[in-house]
Design a protein around this motif. Structure first.
Motif, mmCIF file in Angstrom:
data_model
loop_
_atom_site.group_PDB
_atom_site.id
_atom_site.type_symbol
_atom_site.label_atom_id
_atom_site.label_comp_id
_atom_site.label_asym_id
_atom_site.label_seq_id
_atom_site.Cartn_x
_atom_site.Cartn_y
_atom_site.Cartn_z
ATOM 1 N N PHE A 1 0.827 -1.194 0.000
ATOM 2 C CA PHE A 1 0.000 0.000 0.000
ATOM 3 C C PHE A 1 0.867 1.252 0.000
ATOM 4 O O PHE A 1 1.912 1.314 0.653
ATOM 5 C CB PHE A 1 -0.995 0.009 1.165
ATOM 6 C CG PHE A 1 -0.399 0.248 2.512
ATOM 7 C CD1 PHE A 1 -0.437 1.510 3.105
ATOM 8 C CD2 PHE A 1 0.184 -0.792 3.220
ATOM 9 C CE1 PHE A 1 0.096 1.724 4.359
ATOM 10 C CE2 PHE A 1 0.715 -0.586 4.477
ATOM 11 C CZ PHE A 1 0.673 0.680 5.047
ATOM 12 N N VAL A 2 0.429 2.237 -0.765
ATOM 13 C CA VAL A 2 1.119 3.522 -0.866
ATOM 14 C C VAL A 2 0.557 4.477 0.176
ATOM 15 O O VAL A 2 -0.662 4.562 0.367
ATOM 16 C CB VAL A 2 0.936 4.129 -2.274
ATOM 17 C CG1 VAL A 2 1.305 5.606 -2.294
ATOM 18 C CG2 VAL A 2 1.774 3.368 -3.297
ATOM 19 N N THR A 3 1.435 5.197 0.853
ATOM 20 C CA THR A 3 0.994 6.213 1.802
ATOM 21 C C THR A 3 2.094 7.253 1.989
ATOM 22 O O THR A 3 3.275 6.952 1.790
ATOM 23 C CB THR A 3 0.635 5.590 3.167
ATOM 24 O OG1 THR A 3 0.161 6.604 4.044
ATOM 25 C CG2 THR A 3 1.830 4.903 3.807
ATOM 26 N N HIS A 4 1.702 8.473 2.348
ATOM 27 C CA HIS A 4 2.686 9.470 2.765
ATOM 28 C C HIS A 4 2.542 9.758 4.257
ATOM 29 O O HIS A 4 3.203 10.629 4.800
ATOM 30 C CB HIS A 4 2.523 10.773 1.962
ATOM 31 C CG HIS A 4 1.191 11.426 2.146
ATOM 32 N ND1 HIS A 4 0.117 11.163 1.320
ATOM 33 C CD2 HIS A 4 0.742 12.309 3.069
ATOM 34 C CE1 HIS A 4 -0.925 11.867 1.734
ATOM 35 N NE2 HIS A 4 -0.567 12.567 2.785
ATOM 36 N N ASP A 5 1.662 8.973 4.912
ATOM 37 C CA ASP A 5 1.360 9.140 6.327
ATOM 38 C C ASP A 5 2.228 8.176 7.146
ATOM 39 O O ASP A 5 2.024 6.961 7.116
ATOM 40 C CB ASP A 5 -0.131 8.853 6.555
ATOM 41 C CG ASP A 5 -0.586 9.132 7.986
ATOM 42 O OD1 ASP A 5 0.199 8.895 8.920
ATOM 43 O OD2 ASP A 5 -1.739 9.569 8.159
ATOM 44 N N GLN A 6 3.197 8.715 7.891
ATOM 45 C CA GLN A 6 4.096 7.873 8.676
ATOM 46 C C GLN A 6 3.360 7.034 9.705
ATOM 47 O O GLN A 6 3.649 5.845 9.882
ATOM 48 C CB GLN A 6 5.127 8.748 9.396
ATOM 49 C CG GLN A 6 6.098 9.453 8.494
ATOM 50 C CD GLN A 6 7.076 10.273 9.303
ATOM 51 O OE1 GLN A 6 7.502 9.866 10.390
ATOM 52 N NE2 GLN A 6 7.447 11.435 8.795
ATOM 53 N N GLU A 7 2.415 7.642 10.404
ATOM 54 C CA GLU A 7 1.666 6.920 11.440
ATOM 55 C C GLU A 7 0.939 5.725 10.830
ATOM 56 O O GLU A 7 0.909 4.643 11.403
ATOM 57 C CB GLU A 7 0.669 7.862 12.116
ATOM 58 C CG GLU A 7 -0.133 7.212 13.227
ATOM 59 C CD GLU A 7 -1.142 8.147 13.853
ATOM 60 O OE1 GLU A 7 -2.093 7.653 14.483
ATOM 61 O OE2 GLU A 7 -0.987 9.384 13.697
ATOM 62 N N GLU A 8 0.347 5.954 9.666
ATOM 63 C CA GLU A 8 -0.365 4.886 8.975
ATOM 64 C C GLU A 8 0.574 3.744 8.614
ATOM 65 O O GLU A 8 0.261 2.565 8.842
ATOM 66 C CB GLU A 8 -0.996 5.467 7.710
ATOM 67 C CG GLU A 8 -1.895 4.524 6.942
ATOM 68 C CD GLU A 8 -2.647 5.299 5.878
ATOM 69 O OE1 GLU A 8 -3.629 5.974 6.230
ATOM 70 O OE2 GLU A 8 -2.243 5.252 4.699
ATOM 71 N N ALA A 9 1.739 4.065 8.050
ATOM 72 C CA ALA A 9 2.697 3.034 7.650
ATOM 73 C C ALA A 9 3.196 2.244 8.852
ATOM 74 O O ALA A 9 3.263 1.008 8.825
ATOM 75 C CB ALA A 9 3.867 3.679 6.906
ATOM 76 N N VAL A 10 3.530 2.952 9.926
ATOM 77 C CA VAL A 10 4.064 2.295 11.119
ATOM 78 C C VAL A 10 3.011 1.400 11.762
ATOM 79 O O VAL A 10 3.310 0.297 12.230
ATOM 80 C CB VAL A 10 4.567 3.355 12.125
ATOM 81 C CG1 VAL A 10 4.851 2.731 13.484
ATOM 82 C CG2 VAL A 10 5.815 4.042 11.584
#
Length: 351
Positions: free
Chosen positions: A188-197
């Motif tokens: 999944f692509v994201t620019h949201d660090q919290e989401e990725a972590v």
């Protein structure tokens, strides 16, 4: 390895959007492509899906080279940022779309749709149309449609970007549990660090079309391998010459990144480690729920630090000591973690 990518490059109009990206992904992993907007994340995803043709490089799924295969031959499910639901179709028909394209038996399709409605928390909504759904429900329909044909690989392009913050957080947990249950390899692509972590097993940090680092969220946070990763992941303070800081005189005149949690703040009398302390003045204090966020001016630097709610509250104008336990020293090519040599055993003594 389920997915293996070698030297993947994509050029648009003479400029590289993606340059020499190489990585491998194990089957069943949930991978986050993380980085700033315009860095090449979605282009990588689209090349894996077959929606963009690589300028050069190789893509393998289960050992089979696929970059010249049509998208429908790759066994991929794709969830777009804007849902891309068919407005004239009911929820049930949207979910059944891929199965109908495959010409599955009607009974089998009906059973699969019923199963997915229950799995995605949409039971009872099968006869509704997209305009009758909330944003979170639309995204669940998009997930259900993507996994209906039982793909080997699920690709998600910023799947939560169009959803409000509260629902987005709920969907993250739901997605994590769903992928664990299904065992589908997912990117999944994201620019949201919290989401990725929060969601990913592993993160691939993409910057200016290049893969900066791949690893677990904790490894990337704890041991960044490039200056960009060090500055991009988490909160950070940047200083131009770390040798001017106490305990780091031998680190050389290099730039450094100091995370707020690397810094411990003391009021007068709270510690005996005076020789390792920088002296500073509190400029601002903000309550962040789990701690105080404190901005301190020390010499030529303004540093952000955290202070426990259990300790005496600091006020703007208070004089404090800063113990910088460690920092990340870097140059244009590489970096390394450096410990404060001014500290002595035992560790800080509170009185």
């Amino acid at each position: 390895m389920h997915i293996h990518v070698k030297d993947l490059t994509k050029r648009f109009g003479g400029e590289d959007a993606v340059t020499g990206v190489t990585f491998a992904i194990e089957e069943g992993k949930l991978i986050g492509l993380l980085g700033p907007s315009g860095g090449g994340k979605t282009t990588i995803l689209r090349m894996l899906a077959g929606l963009e043709q690589p300028t050069s490089g190789e893509i393998y799924f289960h050992g089979q080279r696929v970059e010249n295969l049509l998208p429908q031959k790759r066994g991929i499910g794709f969830v777009f940022q804007n849902y891309a639901l068919f407005r004239h179709m009911t929820v049930a028909n949207n979910i059944a779309f891929g199965l109908d394209v495959q010409k599955r038996p009607r009974k089998e399709t009906k059973e699969r749709v019923h199963e997915l409605l229950a799995l995605t928390g949409l039971s009872g909504l099968g006869e509704r149309y997209p305009h009758q759904l909330s944003g979170g429900q639309k995204q669940r329909v998009a997930f259900a449609r993507a996994i209906a044909p039982e793909p080997q690989l699920l690709l998600l392009d910023e799947p939560f970007a169009a959803i409000d913050a509260k629902v987005r957080k709920e969907l993250r947990t739901w997605l994590r549990e769903l992928i664990n249950r299904l065992g589908i390899t997912t990117i999944f692509v994201t620019h949201d660090q919290e989401e990725a972590v929060e969601v990913a097993d592993e993160i691939m940090v993409i910057h200016k079309g290049r893969l900066e680092q791949k690893g677990t969220p904790w490894d990337i946070y704890k041991e960044p391998q490039t200056p960009f990763v060090a500055a991009f992941i988490g909160e950070s303070n940047l200083v131009e010459d770390c040798s001017r800081l106490k305990g780091f005189e031998r680190a050389g005149g290099a730039k450094a990144m100091i995370r707020p949690e690397f810094i411990e703040l003391f009021k007068f009398g709270e510690t005996s480690l005076l020789s390792a302390l920088e002296q500073g003045v509190v400029r601002s204090v903000f309550f962040r729920g789990t701690n105080w966020e404190v901005e301190v001016e020390t010499g030529a630097h303004r540093l952000l630090a955290y202070r426990s709610l259990e300790k005496e509250t600091l006020q703007a104008g208070d004089e404090v000591g800063l113990l910088i336990h460690r920092l990340y020293r870097f140059d244009d090519r590489s970096g390394s973690m450096v410990e404060n040599t001014g500290k002595t055993d035992p560790m800080p003594i509170f009185i």
